[in-house]
Design an enzyme around this catalytic site. Structure first.
Site, PDB file in Angstrom:
ATOM      1  CB  CYS A  22      -0.969  -0.008   1.180  1.00 26.38           C
ATOM      2  SG  CYS A  22      -0.236   0.399   2.794  1.00 26.38           S
ATOM      3  CG  ASP A  59       3.920 -13.254  29.948  1.00 26.65           C
ATOM      4  OD1 ASP A  59       4.908 -13.998  30.060  1.00 26.65           O
ATOM      5  OD2 ASP A  59       3.196 -13.242  28.942  1.00 26.65           O
TER       6      ASP A  59
END
Length: 409
Positions: free
Chosen positions: A216, A333
């Site tokens: 694009c 995490d």
């Protein structure tokens, strides 16, 4: 500033009182609790405190606190500046910062990436500085593509002047809906989160600093400011040597962003740059602390992109302590440890500690980096012979280490 309504005045006073009590009792610096108390009493307090000030909001995954400090230092050339100097970057912290200096005509606020749309809408800030986006606290934050999308929506239709790093495709996409954008070529060393076009999903082709989507029209805009090694080239083509006291490429990028913001406030580089050079440490970052014949330089790193920058600053000839926690402010995490290339530490003495030292130990073992596992920072510190050393820690581990040295600033 215009006089605050009586309710807002009361909320501000009680908030400052709560902050003072927090500091006196040793519970913290008061920058969060004071704002929370104020907002409970007057939910519209942030909007009222922001009224009639010229504000800059600073947001990014890495470098927010440092860039906020640099911009604040530059703008003191113009007058008093209210700021959240110690990184309380959500609305409660912003209330505390503005309440602590109600007379300041200027404000520079570090803003958590997720909260930027809300804070921009509330304060109506005239300038927004956007620097980088990468993975961070994945158990708390959304995917960074979604954060960039929120930025786009928040900036669309607003008269805000955006200062944005055009070397980061996600930041460029997030900033491109703004009415006015000053593009800064601030660099992007960590590219692992931006290989795909955020506009269409196609692959991004990169050639040097330039990038463009293969499928694009999305591409890197032409920069107005350019970071050129140890200098910045301004929109007029003049080259200014930064000569900052803060080390590393990341801080030179932060300095370039700060100069662009300062000019948006009407301050020329010639006046802003000496102020940037006065900054030697930021909330303990880059500070050297000493004890028992050892001099430890403290480096903060919270995610893979941050560790890459910390390694750039770290001295490969010195011993190093690594400390990792996984408390709420860190993100629970720790899988991101596997995205960091620790092989750069081979050949130097490495000591690891922190609540998640076993996670880090496994990662280093797989990377074939010898290390010594320590139960505490003090044990690691004492195991190193007298002399200089580096320390890299994530957020809460860093704050704990600062506390051991009297919260060195």
């Amino acid at each position: 500033m215009t006089q605050l309504p009586l309710r807002a005045q009361l909320a501000s006073v009680l908030g400052r009182t709560a902050a003072t009590l927090s500091r006196v009792t040793g519970r913290g610096d008061g920058s969060v609790i004071g704002g929370r108390v104020g907002l409970v009493l007057e939910p519209d307090l942030l909007k009222q405190l922001a009224r009639d000030r010229k504000l800059a909001l600073v947001s990014a995954t890495n470098g927010k606190t440092t860039t906020t400090r640099l911009i604040t230092s530059a703008l003191t050339e113009l007058g008093e500046v209210a700021t959240n100097a110690f990184g309380a970057n959500m609305p409660a912290g912003h209330v505390s910062a503005l309440s602590a200096n109600k007379a300041a005509p200027y404000g520079v606020l570090e803003v958590d990436e997720k909260y930027l749309p809300e804070v921009l809408d509330t304060t109506g800030a005239s300038v927004v500085c956007l620097m980088n986006l990468s993975r961070d606290q994945m158990d708390r934050a959304a995917e960074i593509w979604l954060l960039a999308q929120k930025w786009r929506r928040a900036l669309s239709g607003k008269p805000t002047h955006v200062i944005a790093n055009c070397d980061d495709p996600l930041v460029t996409w997030g900033a491109s809906t703004a009415a006015k954008v000053t593009w800064v070529a601030g660099g992007q060393r960590w590219k692992e989160d931006s290989w795909s076009c955020p506009e269409c999903g196609g692959p991004l082709d990169r050639k040097g600093a330039d990038w463009a989507c293969r499928e694009c029209t999305f591409h890197r805009p032409e920069p107005h400011w350019v970071l050129d090694d140890d200098a910045v080239i301004d929109p007029r083509g003049d080259r200014w040597v930064l000569d900052l006291q803060l080390p590393g490429l990341a801080n030179r990028s932060n300095g370039a962003m700060a100069l662009a913001v300062a000019e948006a406030f009407g301050l020329h580089v010639q006046s802003a740059l000496p102020r940037l050079r006065e900054v030697t440490s930021v909330a303990g970052r880059y500070t050297t602390v000493q004890r028992d014949g050892r001099a430890a330089r403290l480096l903060l790193s919270k995610n893979p992109a941050g560790w890459l920058e910390a390694f750039d600053v770290s001295n490969p000839s010195l011993p190093i302590i690594l400390s990792v926690n996984a408390q709420g402010p860190d993100g629970r995490d720790t899988s991101w440890l596997w995205d960091v290339d620790y092989r750069i530490l081979r050949g130097r003495p490495v000591y690891i500690t922190g609540e998640r030292r076993l996670d880090l130990a496994l990662r280093l073992d797989v990377a074939d980096v010898p290390f010594q596992l320590c139960e505490s920072f003090t044990e690691a510190f004492n195991a190193i012979p007298p002399g200089r050393l580096d320390v890299i820690a994530n957020y809460t581990a860093f704050q704990q280490i600062r506390s051991e040295f009297g919260r060195a600033v």
